[in-house]
Design a protein around this motif. Structure first.
Motif, PDB file in Angstrom:
ATOM      1  N   HIS A 158       6.523   7.542  53.108  1.00 31.16           N
ATOM      2  CA  HIS A 158       6.629   6.588  54.220  1.00 31.16           C
ATOM      3  C   HIS A 158       6.594   5.148  53.696  1.00 31.16           C
ATOM      4  CE1 HIS A 158       6.105   4.733  58.141  1.00 31.16           C
ATOM      5  NE2 HIS A 158       5.096   4.057  57.631  1.00 31.16           N
ATOM      6  N   THR A 159       5.694   4.868  52.756  1.00 31.66           N
ATOM      7  CA  THR A 159       5.547   3.505  52.236  1.00 31.66           C
ATOM      8  C   THR A 159       6.804   3.049  51.497  1.00 31.66           C
ATOM      9  OG1 THR A 159       3.169   3.873  51.999  1.00 31.66           O
ATOM     10  CG2 THR A 159       4.095   1.993  50.824  1.00 31.66           C
ATOM     11  N   CYS A 160       7.421   3.916  50.730  1.00 37.30           N
ATOM     12  CA  CYS A 160       8.589   3.507  49.932  1.00 37.30           C
ATOM     13  C   CYS A 160       9.892   3.511  50.724  1.00 37.30           C
ATOM     14  CB  CYS A 160       8.724   4.354  48.676  1.00 37.30           C
ATOM     15  SG  CYS A 160       9.315   6.031  48.918  1.00 37.30           S
ATOM     16  N   THR A 161       9.862   4.019  51.941  1.00 36.28           N
ATOM     17  CA  THR A 161      11.085   4.072  52.752  1.00 36.28           C
ATOM     18  C   THR A 161      11.012   3.176  53.991  1.00 36.28           C
ATOM     19  OG1 THR A 161      10.254   5.996  53.983  1.00 36.28           O
ATOM     20  CG2 THR A 161      11.623   6.438  52.042  1.00 36.28           C
ATOM     21  N   ASN A 162       9.863   2.600  54.239  1.00 38.32           N
ATOM     22  CA  ASN A 162       9.651   1.809  55.442  1.00 38.32           C
ATOM     23  C   ASN A 162       9.791   0.322  55.148  1.00 38.32           C
ATOM     24  OD1 ASN A 162       7.837   0.212  57.342  1.00 38.32           O
ATOM     25  ND2 ASN A 162       7.896   2.209  58.368  1.00 38.32           N
ATOM     26  N   GLU A 163      10.587  -0.362  55.932  1.00 39.62           N
ATOM     27  CA  GLU A 163      10.836  -1.789  55.731  1.00 39.62           C
ATOM     28  C   GLU A 163       9.548  -2.617  55.761  1.00 39.62           C
ATOM     29  OE1 GLU A 163      13.411  -5.412  57.811  1.00 39.62           O
ATOM     30  OE2 GLU A 163      13.601  -3.366  58.568  1.00 39.62           O
ATOM     31  N   ASP A 164       8.593  -2.227  56.609  1.00 36.79           N
ATOM     32  CA  ASP A 164       7.359  -3.003  56.760  1.00 36.79           C
ATOM     33  C   ASP A 164       6.387  -2.825  55.594  1.00 36.79           C
ATOM     34  OD1 ASP A 164       8.259  -3.957  59.215  1.00 36.79           O
ATOM     35  OD2 ASP A 164       7.334  -2.280  60.308  1.00 36.79           O
ATOM     36  N   THR A 165       6.484  -1.723  54.870  1.00 38.83           N
ATOM     37  CA  THR A 165       5.505  -1.448  53.808  1.00 38.83           C
ATOM     38  C   THR A 165       6.090  -1.418  52.401  1.00 38.83           C
ATOM     39  OG1 THR A 165       5.798   0.926  54.169  1.00 38.83           O
ATOM     40  CG2 THR A 165       3.962  -0.150  55.338  1.00 38.83           C
ATOM     41  N   ALA A 166       7.399  -1.360  52.277  1.00 39.85           N
ATOM     42  CA  ALA A 166       8.038  -1.183  50.963  1.00 39.85           C
ATOM     43  C   ALA A 166       7.622  -2.249  49.959  1.00 39.85           C
ATOM     44  CB  ALA A 166       9.558  -1.158  51.108  1.00 39.85           C
ATOM     45  N   GLN A 167       7.573  -3.504  50.368  1.00 41.46           N
ATOM     46  CA  GLN A 167       7.233  -4.576  49.435  1.00 41.46           C
ATOM     47  C   GLN A 167       5.772  -4.528  48.988  1.00 41.46           C
ATOM     48  OE1 GLN A 167       8.543  -8.214  51.302  1.00 41.46           O
ATOM     49  NE2 GLN A 167      10.575  -8.011  50.407  1.00 41.46           N
ATOM     50  N   ARG A 168       4.952  -3.794  49.706  1.00 42.87           N
ATOM     51  CA  ARG A 168       3.534  -3.663  49.326  1.00 42.87           C
ATOM     52  C   ARG A 168       3.271  -2.407  48.487  1.00 42.87           C
ATOM     53  NH1 ARG A 168       1.897  -5.535  55.113  1.00 42.87           N
ATOM     54  NH2 ARG A 168       2.685  -3.484  55.555  1.00 42.87           N
ATOM     55  N   PHE A 169       4.304  -1.637  48.225  1.00 38.06           N
ATOM     56  CA  PHE A 169       4.131  -0.384  47.493  1.00 38.06           C
ATOM     57  C   PHE A 169       3.385  -0.599  46.177  1.00 38.06           C
ATOM     58  CE2 PHE A 169       5.224   3.159  44.781  1.00 38.06           C
ATOM     59  CZ  PHE A 169       5.153   4.241  45.646  1.00 38.06           C
ATOM     60  N   TRP A 170       3.748  -1.620  45.425  1.00 34.04           N
ATOM     61  CA  TRP A 170       3.128  -1.898  44.127  1.00 34.04           C
ATOM     62  C   TRP A 170       1.612  -2.030  44.264  1.00 34.04           C
ATOM     63  CZ3 TRP A 170       0.131  -5.313  41.445  1.00 34.04           C
ATOM     64  CH2 TRP A 170       0.246  -5.329  40.050  1.00 34.04           C
ATOM     65  N   PHE A 171       1.167  -2.652  45.327  1.00 32.06           N
ATOM     66  CA  PHE A 171      -0.262  -2.887  45.538  1.00 32.06           C
ATOM     67  C   PHE A 171      -0.982  -1.650  46.079  1.00 32.06           C
ATOM     68  CE2 PHE A 171       1.953  -6.914  46.046  1.00 32.06           C
ATOM     69  CZ  PHE A 171       1.300  -7.682  45.099  1.00 32.06           C
ATOM     70  N   MET A 172      -0.244  -0.781  46.727  1.00 33.67           N
ATOM     71  CA  MET A 172      -0.845   0.389  47.368  1.00 33.67           C
ATOM     72  C   MET A 172      -0.853   1.628  46.475  1.00 33.67           C
ATOM     73  SD  MET A 172       0.977  -0.219  51.039  1.00 33.67           S
ATOM     74  CE  MET A 172       0.094   0.994  52.001  1.00 33.67           C
ATOM     75  N   ASN A 173      -0.180   1.569  45.340  1.00 34.60           N
ATOM     76  CA  ASN A 173      -0.045   2.723  44.459  1.00 34.60           C
ATOM     77  C   ASN A 173      -0.771   2.436  43.150  1.00 34.60           C
ATOM     78  OD1 ASN A 173       1.608   4.213  42.192  1.00 34.60           O
ATOM     79  ND2 ASN A 173       1.966   5.313  44.107  1.00 34.60           N
ATOM     80  N   ASN A 174      -1.394   3.441  42.571  1.00 28.26           N
ATOM     81  CA  ASN A 174      -2.151   3.209  41.333  1.00 28.26           C
ATOM     82  C   ASN A 174      -1.316   3.318  40.066  1.00 28.26           C
ATOM     83  OD1 ASN A 174      -1.836   5.946  41.230  1.00 28.26           O
ATOM     84  ND2 ASN A 174      -3.988   6.432  40.944  1.00 28.26           N
ATOM     85  N   GLY A 175      -0.006   3.450  40.201  1.00 28.85           N
ATOM     86  CA  GLY A 175       0.869   3.411  39.034  1.00 28.85           C
ATOM     87  C   GLY A 175       1.150   4.767  38.424  1.00 28.85           C
ATOM     88  N   ILE A 176       1.880   4.720  37.328  1.00 29.83           N
ATOM     89  CA  ILE A 176       2.316   5.910  36.607  1.00 29.83           C
ATOM     90  C   ILE A 176       1.960   5.709  35.138  1.00 29.83           C
ATOM     91  CG2 ILE A 176       4.372   7.191  35.863  1.00 29.83           C
ATOM     92  CD1 ILE A 176       5.580   6.330  38.609  1.00 29.83           C
TER      93      ILE A 176
END
Length: 183
Positions: free
Chosen positions: A115-133
């Motif tokens: 949802h976060t990576c496909t949603n216009e409202d949350t996509a730009q915050r993905f980097w901050f919401m994910n702990n990385g790879i």
């Protein structure tokens, strides 16, 4: 045990007589057989990649650290690059050393990632919401070319981030992954 040794002698003599010269028969158990199979499979499943990264020569965008001959990079990568790498052939070879397999979109965490990576409202915050790879590799080279920054990795493995990577791949395959998503 005596019958095994007798069979071993009979087989050895039969094949030596068929002009196969000298050879040995080694007895191995199931665990050793699986270990040998895994070693053989790992040599054919090496992944080498050139991964595009976000790099700005005018502001710090890469963290590099080295200790005892081991180099590391922390960088930002476009999500579409992670999705591409996650789909590298042979299938799922990039995750051979990952601690767990992909759980699909059934669970709450992966559906939230989707949802976060496909949603216009949350996509730009993905980097901050994910702990990385986290990836490990045998060799890494960093290209500072401002037009084509990348890290070239040899025998790379994603050891933490299978859920995120394959969820991003799923979003890309569905045509839903937004271009403003970064990891």
């Amino acid at each position: 045990m005596k019958s095994i040794n007798k069979k071993k002698i009979v087989v050895t003599e039969k094949w030596k007589a068929a002009s196969f010269q000298d050879f040995e028969i080694d007895e191995i158990g199931a665990r050793e057989l699986v270990d040998r199979l895994n070693e053989l499979e790992a040599t054919t499943r090496k992944i080498n990649e050139d991964i595009k990264i976000v790099y700005d020569v005018n502001r710090p965008s890469i963290i590099q650290f080295q200790s005892e001959g081991i180099r590391s990079f922390i960088c930002t990568v476009p999500a579409y690059e992670i999705a591409r790498v996650a789909g590298t052939e042979p299938k799922n070879a990039i995750f051979d050393k990952n601690v767990r397999r992909y759980l699909g979109l059934r669970g709450r965490v992966n559906s939230d990632i989707y949802h976060t990576c496909t949603n216009e409202d949350t996509a730009q915050r993905f980097w901050f919401m994910n702990n990385g790879i986290t990836m490990v590799c045998d060799n890494i080279d960093f290209s500072r070319d401002p037009d084509h920054p990348s890290i070239k990795v040899k025998n790379v493995q994603i050891i933490n981030g299978c859920q995120t990577s394959l969820t991003l791949k799923q979003a890309r395959d569905d045509g839903e992954l937004r271009e403003d998503v970064f990891v």
